[in-house]
Design a protein around this motif. Structure first.
Motif, mmCIF file in Angstrom:
data_model
loop_
_atom_site.group_PDB
_atom_site.id
_atom_site.type_symbol
_atom_site.label_atom_id
_atom_site.label_comp_id
_atom_site.label_asym_id
_atom_site.label_seq_id
_atom_site.Cartn_x
_atom_site.Cartn_y
_atom_site.Cartn_z
ATOM 1 N N HIS A 102 40.836 30.034 37.640
ATOM 2 C CA HIS A 102 39.671 30.022 36.498
ATOM 3 C C HIS A 102 38.682 31.254 37.075
ATOM 4 N N GLU A 103 37.904 31.869 36.313
ATOM 5 C CA GLU A 103 37.164 32.991 36.528
ATOM 6 C C GLU A 103 36.161 32.379 37.668
ATOM 7 N N GLY A 104 35.590 33.323 38.579
ATOM 8 C CA GLY A 104 34.631 32.670 39.758
ATOM 9 C C GLY A 104 35.288 32.052 40.988
ATOM 10 N N GLU A 105 36.526 31.762 40.857
ATOM 11 C CA GLU A 105 37.558 31.273 42.006
ATOM 12 C C GLU A 105 37.501 32.214 43.047
ATOM 13 N N SER A 106 37.398 32.050 44.388
ATOM 14 C CA SER A 106 37.685 33.085 45.399
ATOM 15 C C SER A 106 38.981 32.850 46.130
ATOM 16 N N ALA A 139 40.598 40.872 52.910
ATOM 17 C CA ALA A 139 39.264 40.963 52.342
ATOM 18 C C ALA A 139 39.077 39.547 51.434
ATOM 19 N N ARG A 140 37.916 39.144 51.327
ATOM 20 C CA ARG A 140 37.489 38.119 50.629
ATOM 21 C C ARG A 140 37.358 38.469 48.978
ATOM 22 N N ILE A 141 37.931 37.822 48.036
ATOM 23 C CA ILE A 141 37.682 38.176 46.805
ATOM 24 C C ILE A 141 37.230 37.194 45.999
ATOM 25 N N LYS A 142 36.848 37.278 44.494
ATOM 26 C CA LYS A 142 36.827 36.414 43.515
ATOM 27 C C LYS A 142 37.287 36.830 42.162
ATOM 28 N N ILE A 143 37.652 35.960 41.263
ATOM 29 C CA ILE A 143 38.284 36.346 40.014
ATOM 30 C C ILE A 143 36.970 36.653 39.220
ATOM 31 N N ILE A 144 37.063 37.618 38.453
ATOM 32 C CA ILE A 144 36.022 37.943 37.714
ATOM 33 C C ILE A 144 36.171 37.936 36.217
ATOM 34 N N ARG A 145 37.760 38.044 35.763
ATOM 35 C CA ARG A 145 38.274 37.914 34.498
ATOM 36 C C ARG A 145 39.604 37.764 34.488
ATOM 37 N N MET A 147 42.938 37.873 31.968
ATOM 38 C CA MET A 147 43.368 38.386 30.527
ATOM 39 C C MET A 147 44.885 38.164 30.392
ATOM 40 N N GLY A 148 45.406 37.103 29.869
ATOM 41 C CA GLY A 148 46.855 36.582 29.742
ATOM 42 C C GLY A 148 47.347 36.459 31.275
ATOM 43 N N SER A 149 48.231 37.412 31.737
ATOM 44 C CA SER A 149 48.673 37.218 32.982
ATOM 45 C C SER A 149 47.965 38.177 33.992
ATOM 46 N N LYS A 150 47.003 38.876 33.403
ATOM 47 C CA LYS A 150 46.328 39.932 34.394
ATOM 48 C C LYS A 150 45.215 39.158 34.843
ATOM 49 N N ILE A 151 45.018 39.453 36.241
ATOM 50 C CA ILE A 151 44.001 38.733 36.957
ATOM 51 C C ILE A 151 43.210 39.916 37.630
ATOM 52 N N ILE A 152 41.720 40.127 37.299
ATOM 53 C CA ILE A 152 40.817 41.031 37.829
ATOM 54 C C ILE A 152 39.920 40.465 38.704
ATOM 55 N N VAL A 153 39.913 41.239 39.961
ATOM 56 C CA VAL A 153 39.163 40.694 40.994
ATOM 57 C C VAL A 153 38.020 41.615 41.436
ATOM 58 N N GLU A 154 37.042 40.961 42.176
ATOM 59 C CA GLU A 154 35.926 41.962 42.783
ATOM 60 C C GLU A 154 35.576 41.328 44.436
ATOM 61 N N PRO A 155 35.301 42.038 45.188
ATOM 62 C CA PRO A 155 35.036 41.631 46.691
ATOM 63 C C PRO A 155 33.862 40.885 46.565
ATOM 64 N N ILE A 156 34.053 39.936 47.346
ATOM 65 C CA ILE A 156 32.753 38.882 47.706
ATOM 66 C C ILE A 156 31.858 39.540 48.646
ATOM 67 N N ASN A 157 30.804 39.879 48.614
ATOM 68 C CA ASN A 157 29.915 40.486 49.586
ATOM 69 C C ASN A 157 29.376 39.471 50.313
#
Length: 158
Positions: A102-106, A139-145, A147-157
């Motif tokens: 789910h989005e927001g998961e780290s 690096a610690r990351i979280k899911i931001i989106r 889309m189907g089978s594509k997972i977009i992440v960003e770093p957790i500050n």
């Protein structure tokens, strides 16, 4: 006289072989086909210069028939099947695995994300992408989106 015949036969045979290889195994106009054409023309030219014109025209006719026959037989025999890949991969990355995320998961980057790489969420490794950020492994990351089978992440500050 014998040397001329040997030169003519070798030039034409090698030339036809190269042209057939070009047509069947190496599609497109490349050095192999052009070199084969030069060999065939050189063999026919030597025939016309070394022998009478009747012999030249006979060799020209035989060369055309032999060349077309070799190409026809090569294409008809499906010779390229021995070199072609017969299987295909139908699998996709993250196929039906993103349903439990789910989005927001780290999670943690398992490999360098440049911007794509692998990350671990809930003890499973997934293929992920960033929005252009380059992240180091660990690096610690979280899911931001998702889309189907594509997972977009960003770093957790932190």
């Amino acid at each position: 006289m014998m040397i001329e015949w040997l030169a003519v036969i070798l030039l034409i045979a090698v030339g036809i072989g190269l042209v057939v290889a070009e047509v069947i195994f190496i599609p497109g106009v490349t050095v192999v086909g052009l070199l084969g054409l030069v060999f065939v023309v050189a063999g026919i030219l030597i025939t016309f210069l070394s022998f009478d014109s009747t012999t030249g025209f006979i060799i020209l006719g035989v060369t055309i028939i032999a060349g077309l026959s070799a190409i026809f037989i090569g294409l008809k025999s499906n010779a390229w099947d021995k070199f072609s890949l017969k299987t295909t991969s139908k699998s996709k990355f993250n196929e039906d695995q993103t349903l439990e995320l789910h989005e927001g998961e780290s999670g943690v980057a398992v490999s360098a994300l440049r911007p794509m790489g692998k990350a671990e969420f809930k003890d499973r490794v997934y293929e992920v992408a960033t929005l252009g950020n380059y992240l180091r492994p660990g690096a610690r990351i979280k899911i931001i989106r998702i889309m189907g089978s594509k997972i977009i992440v960003e770093p957790i500050n932190e």
